[in-house]
Scaffold this motif. Structure first.
Motif, mmCIF file in Angstrom:
data_model
loop_
_atom_site.group_PDB
_atom_site.id
_atom_site.type_symbol
_atom_site.label_atom_id
_atom_site.label_comp_id
_atom_site.label_asym_id
_atom_site.label_seq_id
_atom_site.Cartn_x
_atom_site.Cartn_y
_atom_site.Cartn_z
ATOM 1 N N PRO B 306 -47.396 -10.133 -46.409
ATOM 2 C CA PRO B 306 -46.160 -9.564 -45.845
ATOM 3 C C PRO B 306 -46.430 -8.608 -44.691
ATOM 4 C CG PRO B 306 -46.531 -8.780 -48.100
ATOM 5 C CD PRO B 306 -47.496 -9.898 -47.854
ATOM 6 N N ILE B 310 -44.671 -9.521 -41.134
ATOM 7 C CA ILE B 310 -43.674 -8.591 -40.583
ATOM 8 C C ILE B 310 -44.103 -8.142 -39.181
ATOM 9 C CG2 ILE B 310 -42.711 -6.270 -40.831
ATOM 10 C CD1 ILE B 310 -42.802 -6.854 -43.952
ATOM 11 N N CYS B 364 -36.538 -7.749 -39.503
ATOM 12 C CA CYS B 364 -37.381 -6.598 -39.831
ATOM 13 C C CYS B 364 -37.259 -5.461 -38.816
ATOM 14 C CB CYS B 364 -38.848 -7.029 -39.933
ATOM 15 S SG CYS B 364 -39.138 -8.179 -41.289
ATOM 16 N N ALA B 372 -37.873 0.069 -43.755
ATOM 17 C CA ALA B 372 -38.283 -0.594 -45.000
ATOM 18 C C ALA B 372 -39.313 -1.697 -44.748
ATOM 19 C CB ALA B 372 -37.062 -1.190 -45.691
ATOM 20 N N TYR B 373 -39.244 -2.320 -43.591
ATOM 21 C CA TYR B 373 -40.173 -3.428 -43.326
ATOM 22 C C TYR B 373 -41.174 -3.091 -42.218
ATOM 23 C CZ TYR B 373 -37.182 -6.231 -46.311
ATOM 24 O OH TYR B 373 -36.482 -6.710 -47.381
ATOM 25 N N ARG B 375 -41.859 -0.400 -40.223
ATOM 26 C CA ARG B 375 -42.622 0.851 -40.287
ATOM 27 C C ARG B 375 -43.553 0.867 -41.503
ATOM 28 N NH1 ARG B 375 -42.191 5.439 -37.231
ATOM 29 N NH2 ARG B 375 -42.889 7.329 -38.265
ATOM 30 N N LYS B 376 -43.092 0.277 -42.581
ATOM 31 C CA LYS B 376 -43.949 0.216 -43.770
ATOM 32 C C LYS B 376 -45.154 -0.698 -43.523
ATOM 33 C CE LYS B 376 -43.572 0.581 -48.657
ATOM 34 N NZ LYS B 376 -42.691 0.662 -49.799
ATOM 35 N N ALA B 377 -44.935 -1.779 -42.802
ATOM 36 C CA ALA B 377 -46.053 -2.673 -42.459
ATOM 37 C C ALA B 377 -47.065 -1.947 -41.568
ATOM 38 C CB ALA B 377 -45.528 -3.927 -41.770
ATOM 39 N N LEU B 378 -46.569 -1.064 -40.688
ATOM 40 C CA LEU B 378 -47.493 -0.275 -39.863
ATOM 41 C C LEU B 378 -48.336 0.648 -40.747
ATOM 42 C CD1 LEU B 378 -45.250 0.794 -36.821
ATOM 43 C CD2 LEU B 378 -47.103 -0.875 -36.799
ATOM 44 N N GLY B 379 -47.696 1.197 -41.797
ATOM 45 C CA GLY B 379 -48.428 2.036 -42.756
ATOM 46 C C GLY B 379 -49.498 1.229 -43.480
ATOM 47 N N LEU B 380 -49.137 0.023 -43.872
ATOM 48 C CA LEU B 380 -50.101 -0.850 -44.551
ATOM 49 C C LEU B 380 -51.267 -1.217 -43.636
ATOM 50 C CD1 LEU B 380 -47.822 -3.199 -46.626
ATOM 51 C CD2 LEU B 380 -49.840 -2.023 -47.491
ATOM 52 N N GLN B 382 -52.558 0.686 -41.477
ATOM 53 C CA GLN B 382 -53.483 1.828 -41.519
ATOM 54 C C GLN B 382 -54.315 1.817 -42.794
ATOM 55 O OE1 GLN B 382 -50.655 5.051 -40.809
ATOM 56 N NE2 GLN B 382 -51.250 5.115 -38.646
ATOM 57 N N LEU B 383 -53.686 1.440 -43.902
ATOM 58 C CA LEU B 383 -54.412 1.383 -45.179
ATOM 59 C C LEU B 383 -55.497 0.296 -45.131
ATOM 60 C CD1 LEU B 383 -54.662 2.308 -48.159
ATOM 61 C CD2 LEU B 383 -53.026 0.511 -48.741
#
Lengths: 92, 483
Positions: B306, B310, B364, B372-373, B375-380, B382-383
């Motif tokens: 995902p 995204i 998205c 929810a999609y 910006r969260k994918a950008l966080g992922l 980084q992880l």
């Protein structure tokens, strides 16, 4: 994903679908979003500073005028070009 | 002399010793294309006359003693890489008649060395797919079993190299589009570090993930091509400014003491047993060469699909908004208004998969869903980068399967977008983190279909991954496809 949402997205995307194709696409988008929704399981925040704190500007090219592509070449792939891009009448 | 199986290094030696002419080699490949491509469907555009003219020019350069490493090497170019004066369709009806007025930087660099371009090869439309079956023109077959897909999106590049319809090829990789078809077709392909090769003139799909790279008969050939196409480019601000080293320099060097990481999640449920066994067998071979195997973990892998789709689709929705039927590309025959012209041109020109990804991307990015999609994918992202950094703080390279299975028949999953997306699990994290990775063949299943493994490296450390992949290739018995 319901039909209205897919129709709204199609409008945003400048795409049109037949009713039959719209219904099929709605079904596919529902399955795809179920897969995308798995990211809701993780609690994570995006840190914009982490991505942008060390952007170096000294490697950028100088702001100077360079030769541009000749008009003839720019228009070489346009349909109905008469030394410009031709579009349907916009203003009545 | 078996011309079509000669690697770049062997061709170079034969050319320079005048054992063979560029014309002979070019004609050999053109004959093979005529004989076999009717069934394989690799080439969308064959540039026969141009190839013969280039062969003559290359021969003169060789005769003058001024040959470069790729002078006279017959290559195929993926059809999303702009070639001046030669159609670049991106396997899409919307670009069916597009003739670029300029070269991609990578193509310019190959032309400067006087390669021989045999033609433009097929791909999934706009590089969106893993089967080359979304191509509007040529649905390429796998040379090992023509009932199976060659992978994608660079399926034409990989199949042409595997079937000896070119000496080597250029592909592009946004989520595995070089490594996965290379795995399915039993050849070598490298996705360089993001920023290693200029993206100028590569038709944009997802700009933070796209990268041009070579597909070749082995790692050395890929290193030679990468040496030619890499480097800073003022047309692409994301290219690396530091001088580059010779990517072939470490090939042949000892692996003694090298630490090779094996992330458990890449060998978990969903990966076929024969693929796992083959990659683990290769790991044991590396151990025999003196390398140390290190078990590790990458927990974020379960969110990789995902995260990738995204980000990639959001960027694609934005990039593909340029296709309006006005400046270039397909234009609808009749439209009464400006708005109608754009909608009809796009709707007629794009295929189903491209449209789906535009819809997903715009969803998205749209108001109420962005955080929810996207910006969260950008966080992922980084992880995922952090987890890779953690592994590379303890190890030199990472070894994984390139694909969950061997090449499949189109009816097994091509019509199911979710199944197709899930099949990218082994490759997408490399693009998300901007790392280099190379696929090479590590075995064949019971039906003789190739199995690929990926060696992933630190940013800008292509030389080490090519050293590792080449070390395995040297003791490996390649089984050529029977055409």
């Amino acid at each position: 994903m319901d039909l209205n949402t897919v129709k709204y997205l199609a409008d945003l995307s400048k795409l049109e679908y037949t009713d039959e194709k719209l219904a099929k696409t709605a079904g596919e988008m529902t399955s795809i979003m179920e897969l995308m929704d798995t990211i809701k399981d993780i609690d994570i925040t995006y840190d914009a500073h982490l991505d942008n704190h060390n952007v170096y500007l000294d490697g950028l090219r100088r702001d100077e005028i360079m030769p541009s592509m000749p008009t003839e070449k720019v228009l070489s792939n346009a349909v109905n070009s008469k030394n410009c891009f031709v579009v349907p009448k916009v203003v009545e | 002399m078996d011309i079509q199986t000669m690697k770049i290094s062997a061709l170079r030696e034969a050319y320079d010793k005048k054992d063979i002419s560029v014309k002979e080699v070019t004609e050999c490949y053109l004959d093979r294309i005529e004989k076999y491509d009717g069934e394989l469907d690799c080439y969308i555009t064959l540039t026969k006359e141009k190839a013969l003219a280039q062969a003559e020019k290359a021969q003169k350069r060789i005769n003058d003693g001024k040959a470069e490493p790729l002078t006279g090497i017959p290559m195929a170019i993926k059809d999303n890489i702009c070639t001046v004066g030669v159609k670049t369709t991106c396997s899409s009806n919307i670009l069916e008649n597009f003739i670029p007025p300029y070269n991609a930087t990578a193509m310019d660099k190959l032309d400067e060395m006087d390669i021989v371009m045999l033609g433009k090869v097929s791909m999934d439309e706009f590089a969106m797919g893993g089967s080359t079956q979304t191509s509007a023109f040529k649905k390429t077959k796998n040379p090992y079993n023509k009932a199976c897909v060659p992978g994608g999106s660079s399926g034409g590049s990989a199949a042409a190299v595997a079937a000896d319809l070119c000496a080597a090829a250029l592909g592009s990789d946004t989520g595995g589009s070089i490594r996965q078809p290379a795995a399915f077709c039993g050849v070598t392909g490298i996705k360089p570090t993001y920023g290693r090769v200029s993206r100028f003139g590569l038709v944009a799909f997802a700009s933070s993930l796209d990268q041009i790279g070579p597909v070749g008969k082995d790692s050395l050939d890929c290193g030679i091509i990468l040496n030619a196409i890499c480097g800073a480019d003022h047309h692409d601000g994301t290219t690396e400014k530091q001088p580059v080293t010779d990517f072939t320099a470490k090939i042949g060097g000892s692996l003694k003491g090298m630490k090779i990481a094996l992330p458990a999640e890449f060998f978990a449920e969903g990966i076929d047993d024969d693929v796992k066994a083959s990659v683990m067998n290769a790991a044991k071979e590396y151990e025999k060469m003196g390398a140390e195997l290190v078990n590790c973990s990458m927990p974020s892998l379960k969110y990789a699909i995902p995260c990738y789709y995204i980000l990639a689709c959001a960027e694609a929705a934005s990039n593909l908004s340029r296709y309006d039927g006005i400046k270039y590309g397909h234009r609808t025959a009749e439209a009464d208004s400006y708005e109608e012209l754009i909608i009809k041109s796009r709707s007629e020109g794009f295929g189903d998969e491209v449209k789906r990804r535009i819809l997903l991307g715009n969803y998205c990015l749209s108001s109420g869903y962005y955080d929810a999609y996207y910006r969260k994918a950008l966080g992922l992202r980084q992880l995922i980068r952090k987890e890779y950094n953690d592994i590379f703080s303890k190890c030199d390279v990472i070894l994984t399967p390139s694909t969950p299975s061997v090449a499949y028949r189109p009816d097994e999953k091509v019509d199911d977008p979710v199944k197709m997306y899930q099949a990218d699990i082994c490759t997408v994290t490399v693009n998300i983190a901007g790392l280099p990775a190379v696929n090479t063949t590590c075995g064949y299943n019971a039906d003789g279909m190739p199995i690929g493994m990926s060696v992933i490296g630190r940013k800008f450390d292509e030389a080490t991954i090519l050293q590792v992949s080449s070390a395995f290739e040297n003791g490996f018995d390649v089984k050529k496809p029977k055409l």
